[in-house]
Design an enzyme around this catalytic site. Structure first.
Site, mmCIF file in Angstrom:
data_model
loop_
_atom_site.group_PDB
_atom_site.id
_atom_site.type_symbol
_atom_site.label_atom_id
_atom_site.label_comp_id
_atom_site.label_asym_id
_atom_site.label_seq_id
_atom_site.Cartn_x
_atom_site.Cartn_y
_atom_site.Cartn_z
ATOM 1 C CG HIS A 1 -2.051 0.956 1.108
ATOM 2 N ND1 HIS A 1 -1.936 2.289 1.395
ATOM 3 C CD2 HIS A 1 -3.322 0.758 0.692
ATOM 4 C CE1 HIS A 1 -3.092 2.873 1.162
ATOM 5 N NE2 HIS A 1 -3.948 1.968 0.731
ATOM 6 C CG ASP B 1 -9.698 -4.286 -2.243
ATOM 7 O OD1 ASP B 1 -10.739 -4.472 -1.582
ATOM 8 O OD2 ASP B 1 -9.512 -3.282 -2.936
HETATM 9 N N1 ACO Z 1 4.150 -7.667 -4.860
HETATM 10 C C1 ACO Z 1 5.495 -7.659 -5.025
HETATM 11 N N2 ACO Z 1 6.277 -6.566 -4.851
HETATM 12 C C2 ACO Z 1 5.666 -5.438 -4.470
HETATM 13 C C3 ACO Z 1 4.263 -5.371 -4.277
HETATM 14 C C4 ACO Z 1 3.513 -6.537 -4.480
HETATM 15 N N3 ACO Z 1 2.178 -6.532 -4.306
HETATM 16 N N4 ACO Z 1 3.916 -4.103 -3.924
HETATM 17 C C5 ACO Z 1 5.063 -3.403 -3.897
HETATM 18 N N5 ACO Z 1 6.118 -4.200 -4.229
HETATM 19 C C6 ACO Z 1 7.546 -3.814 -4.234
HETATM 20 C C7 ACO Z 1 7.882 -2.992 -5.459
HETATM 21 O O1 ACO Z 1 8.298 -3.794 -6.540
HETATM 22 C C8 ACO Z 1 8.984 -2.119 -4.926
HETATM 23 O O2 ACO Z 1 10.161 -2.906 -4.848
HETATM 24 P P1 ACO Z 1 11.621 -2.217 -5.077
HETATM 25 O O3 ACO Z 1 11.769 -1.237 -3.983
HETATM 26 O O4 ACO Z 1 12.560 -3.381 -5.015
HETATM 27 O O5 ACO Z 1 11.561 -1.599 -6.448
HETATM 28 C C9 ACO Z 1 8.556 -1.823 -3.482
HETATM 29 O O6 ACO Z 1 7.738 -2.956 -3.113
HETATM 30 C C10 ACO Z 1 7.733 -0.563 -3.324
HETATM 31 O O7 ACO Z 1 6.607 -0.631 -4.194
HETATM 32 P P2 ACO Z 1 6.022 0.584 -5.041
HETATM 33 O O8 ACO Z 1 5.306 0.058 -6.243
HETATM 34 O O9 ACO Z 1 7.096 1.599 -5.276
HETATM 35 O O10 ACO Z 1 4.987 1.175 -4.010
HETATM 36 P P3 ACO Z 1 3.781 2.124 -4.358
HETATM 37 O O11 ACO Z 1 3.461 2.849 -3.119
HETATM 38 O O12 ACO Z 1 4.056 2.938 -5.572
HETATM 39 O O13 ACO Z 1 2.612 1.106 -4.757
HETATM 40 C C11 ACO Z 1 0.792 -0.382 -4.646
HETATM 41 C C12 ACO Z 1 1.626 0.673 -3.901
HETATM 42 C C13 ACO Z 1 0.380 0.151 -6.030
HETATM 43 C C14 ACO Z 1 -0.489 -0.636 -3.852
HETATM 44 C C15 ACO Z 1 1.612 -1.683 -4.781
HETATM 45 O O14 ACO Z 1 1.962 -2.169 -3.503
HETATM 46 C C16 ACO Z 1 0.883 -2.773 -5.577
HETATM 47 O O15 ACO Z 1 0.940 -2.754 -6.816
HETATM 48 N N6 ACO Z 1 0.191 -3.713 -4.878
HETATM 49 C C17 ACO Z 1 -0.593 -4.733 -5.548
HETATM 50 C C18 ACO Z 1 -1.896 -4.169 -6.032
HETATM 51 C C19 ACO Z 1 -2.877 -3.898 -4.914
HETATM 52 O O16 ACO Z 1 -3.123 -4.743 -4.055
HETATM 53 N N7 ACO Z 1 -3.490 -2.706 -4.958
HETATM 54 C C20 ACO Z 1 -4.523 -2.303 -3.981
HETATM 55 C C21 ACO Z 1 -4.022 -1.170 -3.148
HETATM 56 S S1 ACO Z 1 -5.192 -0.812 -1.889
HETATM 57 C C22 ACO Z 1 -6.426 -0.021 -2.654
HETATM 58 O O17 ACO Z 1 -6.274 0.711 -3.582
HETATM 59 C C23 ACO Z 1 -7.738 -0.252 -2.168
#
Ligand code: ACO
Length: 448
Positions: free
Chosen positions: A310, A368
């Site tokens: 998140h 979620d």
């Molecule tokens: N699986 C694997 N790796 C992940 C995940 C994941 N679900 N989420 C983040 N990471 C990793 C990224 O690859 C990144 O790694 P790095 O530092 O080695 O490059 C690090 O964790 C940080 O992630 P970011 O994408 O930079 O974080 P951001 O805050 O931009 O994204 C997000 C947050 C979009 C929610 C992300 O965690 C994600 O895509 N999760 C899966 C989708 C999801 O469940 N979305 C619902 C969010 S809640 C809502 O909207 C109701």
């Protein structure tokens, strides 16, 4: 004694120029540096893709402490609201800032209930969609079209008009959502019933058919009401920020909410619940979990563990904790001792939370990860999950829109950019141009 206003000094090392920037402090949360005068004072823009460190507005609606896993609506902890409140009471709280008295709640419930019908002509819109249209696509179109039906209430400079538009959106969203579902299964649209609660009414519009009597299961009603409460607002998330951005130009509120629905649809936001269930179905069995965890960690693989991570929470999402517990209670009370996908989700969480990759990045289950399991137990099909989220989040969207419209500091949202394209160049006549190799591709064979 009042506190001295704080400033932060910015020093440009190239020129030695110093600029004092005011600090803005909210009731809670980290202080913000007011950079609105930065360009005028220094000639610099601030660069912050995805708003990682930028507060775009002041708001009194919702507070999140992502480090501690805290979520407050108007100061009230989400855990207390989930346990003791109802969705319409929470909707009142988000819109008007205080919990209602019994009389105020009764009045608000009556107003919302009496706005649930949609104009008969609106039903024609559903018939125009392909039977296999995603219900979110239908939602974007139909909710946007409300602006064509209710322009009597869209003098956005009149607070009373804004309130009527907000009531209409909250009231009609479940009717439109259920109608989108009925269209996709080829059943007649079911009218709302004024004797039912908000959640019960939605369930009957989804599942009743004209040939049979439909009784709402009180357990299902309470579970849905809870999910609506948990999804009602989440401060400046992508879809709410979209509604604010669209509304900042003075656009029609129904069109702004349609823009919010479009933003919510993405799998990185509201589409996650649907993506989680599809992911769990693909993983299939506990034995396959390590392979999918390895894929999630592999940077060359676009696969991510859906429902994990998140932008704000770097701790367990408090909503996910409540939903996880509700899953257990609900599955038990509907006599479904176990849902194999729930078992798989629990195991996946356990394995991921022992893995260095997830611990280091502080990736925990979000709201979620488990909500789809509840929707499944309620009989709601997977393509409707994001629609359910849209129904709940509508109150958050309109609360933010109303707050923004009443804020004298509000301005049209117009970000700046760091331009990285070609420098100035002169027009070349067509006969002298060399192929650049990136034109459009033919569209033969695609659905028209
Ligand atoms: N699986 C694997 N790796 C992940 C995940 C994941 N679900 N989420 C983040 N990471 C990793 C990224 O690859 C990144 O790694 P790095 O530092 O080695 O490059 C690090 O964790 C940080 O992630 P970011 O994408 O930079 O974080 P951001 O805050 O931009 O994204 C997000 C947050 C979009 C929610 C992300 O965690 C994600 O895509 N999760 C899966 C989708 C999801 O469940 N979305 C619902 C969010 S809640 C809502 O909207 C109701």
């Amino acid at each position: 004694m009042s506190e001295q206003p704080r400033t932060v000094t910015l020093i440009d090392e190239a020129t030695g120029k110093r600029v004092e920037l005011p600090v803005v402090q909210g009731t809670m949360g980290p202080p913000s540096i007011d950079i609105s005068g930065l360009y005028r004072a220094t000639g610099y823009f601030a660069y912050d893709p995805g708003f990682l460190s930028t507060a775009a507005c002041r708001s009194q609606i919702t507070y999140i402490d992502g480090e501690q896993g805290v979520l407050l609506y108007r100061g009230y902890p989400i855990e207390q609201l989930a346990e003791r409140s109802t969705f319409l009471e929470v909707a009142y709280l988000l819109l008007y800032g205080e919990l209602p008295t019994a009389a105020e709640l009764a009045d608000f419930s009556r107003i919302i209930t009496h706005h649930t019908m949609i104009n008969e002509n609106l039903k024609e819109f559903f018939r125009g969609f392909y039977h296999d249209a995603h219900p979110m696509a239908i939602m974007v179109g139909v909710v946007g079209s409300l602006s064509a039906f209710y322009h009597d209430s869209t003098d956005i400079h009149d607070p009373r008009h804004r309130e009527i538009a907000a009531h209409r959106l909250i009231a009609k969203m479940p009717t439109i959502a259920a109608a989108a579902y009925k269209h996709s299964v080829g059943e007649p649209i079911v009218y709302p019933r004024n004797d039912l609660s908000y959640a019960a009414n939605f369930l009957q519009m989804m599942f009743a058919v004209p040939t049979e009597r439909y009784e709402v299961d009180p357990v299902a009603e309470r579970a849905l009401d809870l999910l609506l409460i948990l999804h009602a607002d989440h401060e400046q998330n992508a879809s709410t920020a979209t509604v604010r951005q669209a509304g900042s130009s003075g656009a029609d509120p129904f069109a702004c909410v349609a823009a919010g629905i479009a933003s919510l649809w993405g799998p990185a936001h509201g589409g996650a619940a649907e993506a989680v269930v599809r992911m769990l179905e693909e993983i299939g069995t506990v034995d396959n979990i390590p392979r999918y965890i390895a894929r999630a960690k592999d940077k060359s693989d676009p696969f991510r563990l859906m429902g994990f991570g998140h932008r704000v929470y770097k701790n367990y999402d408090p909503r996910a904790k409540i939903i996880r517990k509700t899953c257990m209670d609900l599955l038990e009370s509907v006599g479904q001792q176990s849902d194999p996908l729930f078992e798989l989700a629990l195991r996946l969480e356990e394995i991921a939370l022992q893995d260095e990759y997830f611990l280091e990045r502080r990736l925990y289950p979000n709201v979620d990860f488990y909500s789809g399991i509840i929707y499944r137990a309620l009989g709601i099909p997977v393509q409707m999950f994001t629609v359910m989220f849209a129904v709940a989040r509508t109150v958050g969207w309109v609360a933010h829109w109303m707050e923004m419209m009443a804020d004298p500091a509000h301005k049209i949202g117009r970000p700046r950019q760091v331009y990285t394209g070609a420098g100035r160049r002169d027009y070349v006549p067509v006969e002298l141009r060399k192929p650049a190799g990136h034109g459009p591709r033919a569209t033969n064979g695609e659905r028209r």
